[in-house]
Design a protein around this motif. Structure first.
Motif, PDB file in Angstrom:
ATOM      1  N   VAL A  40     -10.883   7.676   1.928  1.00  0.00           N
ATOM      2  CA  VAL A  40     -11.550   6.902   0.867  1.00  0.00           C
ATOM      3  C   VAL A  40     -11.662   5.436   1.289  1.00  0.00           C
ATOM      4  CG1 VAL A  40     -11.375   6.110  -1.532  1.00  0.00           C
ATOM      5  CG2 VAL A  40     -10.851   8.483  -0.960  1.00  0.00           C
ATOM      6  N   ALA A  41     -10.585   4.894   1.840  1.00  0.00           N
ATOM      7  CA  ALA A  41     -10.587   3.494   2.275  1.00  0.00           C
ATOM      8  C   ALA A  41     -11.629   3.270   3.369  1.00  0.00           C
ATOM      9  CB  ALA A  41      -9.201   3.099   2.780  1.00  0.00           C
ATOM     10  N   ARG A  42     -11.676   4.168   4.335  1.00  0.00           N
ATOM     11  CA  ARG A  42     -12.649   4.034   5.429  1.00  0.00           C
ATOM     12  C   ARG A  42     -14.079   4.109   4.912  1.00  0.00           C
ATOM     13  NH1 ARG A  42     -10.900   8.022   8.963  1.00  0.00           N
ATOM     14  NH2 ARG A  42      -9.329   6.556   9.673  1.00  0.00           N
ATOM     15  N   ARG A  43     -14.329   5.028   3.972  1.00  0.00           N
ATOM     16  CA  ARG A  43     -15.678   5.202   3.428  1.00  0.00           C
ATOM     17  C   ARG A  43     -16.172   3.945   2.703  1.00  0.00           C
ATOM     18  NH1 ARG A  43     -15.159  10.034   1.980  1.00  0.00           N
ATOM     19  NH2 ARG A  43     -13.998   9.732   0.061  1.00  0.00           N
ATOM     20  N   HIS A  44     -15.242   3.210   2.078  1.00  0.00           N
ATOM     21  CA  HIS A  44     -15.624   2.023   1.309  1.00  0.00           C
ATOM     22  C   HIS A  44     -15.382   0.714   2.055  1.00  0.00           C
ATOM     23  CE1 HIS A  44     -16.598   4.194  -2.344  1.00  0.00           C
ATOM     24  NE2 HIS A  44     -15.547   4.961  -2.097  1.00  0.00           N
ATOM     25  N   GLY A  45     -14.880   0.794   3.282  1.00  0.00           N
ATOM     26  CA  GLY A  45     -14.683  -0.409   4.084  1.00  0.00           C
ATOM     27  C   GLY A  45     -13.540  -1.294   3.605  1.00  0.00           C
ATOM     28  N   VAL A  46     -12.458  -0.670   3.139  1.00  0.00           N
ATOM     29  CA  VAL A  46     -11.283  -1.413   2.691  1.00  0.00           C
ATOM     30  C   VAL A  46     -10.067  -0.859   3.431  1.00  0.00           C
ATOM     31  CG1 VAL A  46     -12.234  -1.914   0.413  1.00  0.00           C
ATOM     32  CG2 VAL A  46     -10.862   0.132   0.727  1.00  0.00           C
ATOM     33  N   THR A  47      -8.934  -1.525   3.277  1.00  0.00           N
ATOM     34  CA  THR A  47      -7.714  -1.009   3.890  1.00  0.00           C
ATOM     35  C   THR A  47      -7.033  -0.042   2.930  1.00  0.00           C
ATOM     36  OG1 THR A  47      -6.263  -2.731   3.009  1.00  0.00           O
ATOM     37  CG2 THR A  47      -7.386  -3.199   5.103  1.00  0.00           C
ATOM     38  N   ARG A  48      -6.210   0.825   3.482  1.00  0.00           N
ATOM     39  CA  ARG A  48      -5.520   1.780   2.607  1.00  0.00           C
ATOM     40  C   ARG A  48      -4.519   1.074   1.712  1.00  0.00           C
ATOM     41  NH1 ARG A  48      -2.855   3.460   7.827  1.00  0.00           N
ATOM     42  NH2 ARG A  48      -0.720   2.779   7.577  1.00  0.00           N
ATOM     43  N   TRP A  49      -4.017  -0.081   2.143  1.00  0.00           N
ATOM     44  CA  TRP A  49      -3.073  -0.834   1.318  1.00  0.00           C
ATOM     45  C   TRP A  49      -3.762  -1.384   0.078  1.00  0.00           C
ATOM     46  CZ3 TRP A  49       1.012   1.143   2.812  1.00  0.00           C
ATOM     47  CH2 TRP A  49       1.264   1.380   4.148  1.00  0.00           C
ATOM     48  N   GLN A  50      -5.042  -1.762   0.220  1.00  0.00           N
ATOM     49  CA  GLN A  50      -5.791  -2.205  -0.959  1.00  0.00           C
ATOM     50  C   GLN A  50      -5.932  -1.047  -1.948  1.00  0.00           C
ATOM     51  OE1 GLN A  50      -9.169  -3.693   1.375  1.00  0.00           O
ATOM     52  NE2 GLN A  50      -9.029  -5.567   0.172  1.00  0.00           N
ATOM     53  N   VAL A  51      -6.243   0.138  -1.425  1.00  0.00           N
ATOM     54  CA  VAL A  51      -6.411   1.304  -2.296  1.00  0.00           C
ATOM     55  C   VAL A  51      -5.102   1.621  -3.014  1.00  0.00           C
ATOM     56  CG1 VAL A  51      -7.018   3.757  -2.398  1.00  0.00           C
ATOM     57  CG2 VAL A  51      -8.262   2.243  -0.857  1.00  0.00           C
ATOM     58  N   TYR A  52      -3.976   1.568  -2.280  1.00  0.00           N
ATOM     59  CA  TYR A  52      -2.683   1.817  -2.925  1.00  0.00           C
ATOM     60  C   TYR A  52      -2.403   0.775  -4.014  1.00  0.00           C
ATOM     61  CZ  TYR A  52      -1.327   5.348   0.501  1.00  0.00           C
ATOM     62  OH  TYR A  52      -1.252   6.479   1.261  1.00  0.00           O
ATOM     63  N   ASP A  53      -2.734  -0.478  -3.754  1.00  0.00           N
ATOM     64  CA  ASP A  53      -2.538  -1.539  -4.741  1.00  0.00           C
ATOM     65  C   ASP A  53      -3.408  -1.291  -5.976  1.00  0.00           C
ATOM     66  OD1 ASP A  53      -1.502  -4.104  -5.656  1.00  0.00           O
ATOM     67  OD2 ASP A  53      -3.519  -4.879  -5.260  1.00  0.00           O
ATOM     68  N   TRP A  54      -4.657  -0.915  -5.760  1.00  0.00           N
ATOM     69  CA  TRP A  54      -5.562  -0.652  -6.887  1.00  0.00           C
ATOM     70  C   TRP A  54      -5.099   0.578  -7.666  1.00  0.00           C
ATOM     71  CZ3 TRP A  54     -10.440  -1.277  -3.358  1.00  0.00           C
ATOM     72  CH2 TRP A  54     -10.580  -2.631  -3.035  1.00  0.00           C
ATOM     73  N   ARG A  55      -4.564   1.585  -6.983  1.00  0.00           N
ATOM     74  CA  ARG A  55      -4.031   2.760  -7.685  1.00  0.00           C
ATOM     75  C   ARG A  55      -2.865   2.366  -8.578  1.00  0.00           C
ATOM     76  NH1 ARG A  55      -3.690   7.774  -3.483  1.00  0.00           N
ATOM     77  NH2 ARG A  55      -2.226   8.453  -5.049  1.00  0.00           N
ATOM     78  N   LYS A  56      -1.996   1.496  -8.070  1.00  0.00           N
ATOM     79  CA  LYS A  56      -0.848   1.045  -8.848  1.00  0.00           C
ATOM     80  C   LYS A  56      -1.326   0.286 -10.085  1.00  0.00           C
ATOM     81  CE  LYS A  56       2.276  -0.732  -6.302  1.00  0.00           C
ATOM     82  NZ  LYS A  56       3.036  -1.682  -5.483  1.00  0.00           N
ATOM     83  N   LYS A  57      -2.343  -0.568  -9.924  1.00  0.00           N
ATOM     84  CA  LYS A  57      -2.882  -1.318 -11.062  1.00  0.00           C
ATOM     85  C   LYS A  57      -3.571  -0.383 -12.050  1.00  0.00           C
ATOM     86  CE  LYS A  57      -3.390  -5.694  -8.677  1.00  0.00           C
ATOM     87  NZ  LYS A  57      -4.302  -6.676  -8.090  1.00  0.00           N
ATOM     88  N   LEU A  58      -4.249   0.638 -11.538  1.00  0.00           N
ATOM     89  CA  LEU A  58      -4.917   1.608 -12.405  1.00  0.00           C
ATOM     90  C   LEU A  58      -3.888   2.358 -13.251  1.00  0.00           C
ATOM     91  CD1 LEU A  58      -7.734   2.856 -13.001  1.00  0.00           C
ATOM     92  CD2 LEU A  58      -7.199   4.582 -11.295  1.00  0.00           C
ATOM     93  N   ALA A  59      -2.788   2.757 -12.630  1.00  0.00           N
ATOM     94  CA  ALA A  59      -1.736   3.469 -13.361  1.00  0.00           C
ATOM     95  C   ALA A  59      -1.059   2.575 -14.391  1.00  0.00           C
ATOM     96  CB  ALA A  59      -0.695   4.013 -12.384  1.00  0.00           C
ATOM     97  N   ALA A  60      -0.971   1.268 -14.090  1.00  0.00           N
ATOM     98  CA  ALA A  60      -0.334   0.328 -15.013  1.00  0.00           C
ATOM     99  C   ALA A  60      -1.284  -0.133 -16.115  1.00  0.00           C
ATOM    100  CB  ALA A  60       0.190  -0.889 -14.250  1.00  0.00           C
ATOM    101  N   GLY A  61      -2.550   0.269 -16.040  1.00  0.00           N
ATOM    102  CA  GLY A  61      -3.517  -0.119 -17.053  1.00  0.00           C
ATOM    103  C   GLY A  61      -4.163  -1.476 -16.809  1.00  0.00           C
ATOM    104  N   LYS A  62      -3.985  -2.034 -15.610  1.00  0.00           N
ATOM    105  CA  LYS A  62      -4.575  -3.333 -15.299  1.00  0.00           C
ATOM    106  C   LYS A  62      -5.998  -3.195 -14.797  1.00  0.00           C
ATOM    107  CE  LYS A  62      -0.143  -5.442 -14.295  1.00  0.00           C
ATOM    108  NZ  LYS A  62       0.726  -6.025 -13.273  1.00  0.00           N
ATOM    109  N   LEU A  63      -6.404  -1.981 -14.422  1.00  0.00           N
ATOM    110  CA  LEU A  63      -7.781  -1.674 -14.050  1.00  0.00           C
ATOM    111  C   LEU A  63      -8.246  -0.522 -14.929  1.00  0.00           C
ATOM    112  CD1 LEU A  63      -7.804  -1.633 -10.130  1.00  0.00           C
ATOM    113  CD2 LEU A  63      -8.874  -3.309 -11.598  1.00  0.00           C
TER     114      LEU A  63
END
Length: 141
Positions: free
Chosen positions: A50-73
């Protein structure tokens, strides 16, 4: 002693060019970040793909997942407008010897999502069923 390190003693240091514009970093909207994070949560999805397809790092994706689970996204409505269902499997009961089986009307539907089994009436409203499925998925995370 001369404090000049790189060149001329007459005060001329050379030409300096200032370039303004994009820094090379892409600014993603909250909806884009939430969408990428949600995509990485789909069954069978790999964060690195997913990260490669969108041109981001996997660490960004993990950070966004954490924010999504916390309700910040918040996941955009476009991604949640259509529920995704599992494949429908219809099993016919084995026939008893000597008696032909008559088809019985379906009165209830049984859905299994993750480790939750949902039993609903066959005439349930589509929007209500969609809300229930979304709630189960959100609680399973």
């Amino acid at each position: 002693m001369d404090d000049c390190l790189d060149g001329s003693s007459n005060g001329y240091a050379g030409r300096m060019e200032v370039i303004e514009g994009r820094s090379g970093r892409r600014q993603r909207s909250e909806a884009e970040r939430a969408g990428i994070a949600a995509e990485s949560l789909w069954p069978g999805a790999r964060v690195v793909d997913v990260a490669r397809r969108h041109g981001v790092t996997r660490w960004q994706v993990y950070d966004w997942r954490k924010k999504l689970a916390a309700g910040k996204l918040a996941v955009p409505d476009e991604m949640m407008s259509e529920p995704t269902f599992a494949a429908l499997v219809v099993e016919t009961p084995p026939e008893k010897p000597g008696k032909p089986s008559a088809p019985s009307p379906a009165r209830r539907i049984e859905l299994t999502l993750s480790d939750v089994t949902l039993l609903v009436e066959a005439d349930i409203d589509e929007e209500q069923l969609t809300r229930v499925i979304r709630a189960i998925r959100a609680g399973a995370r």
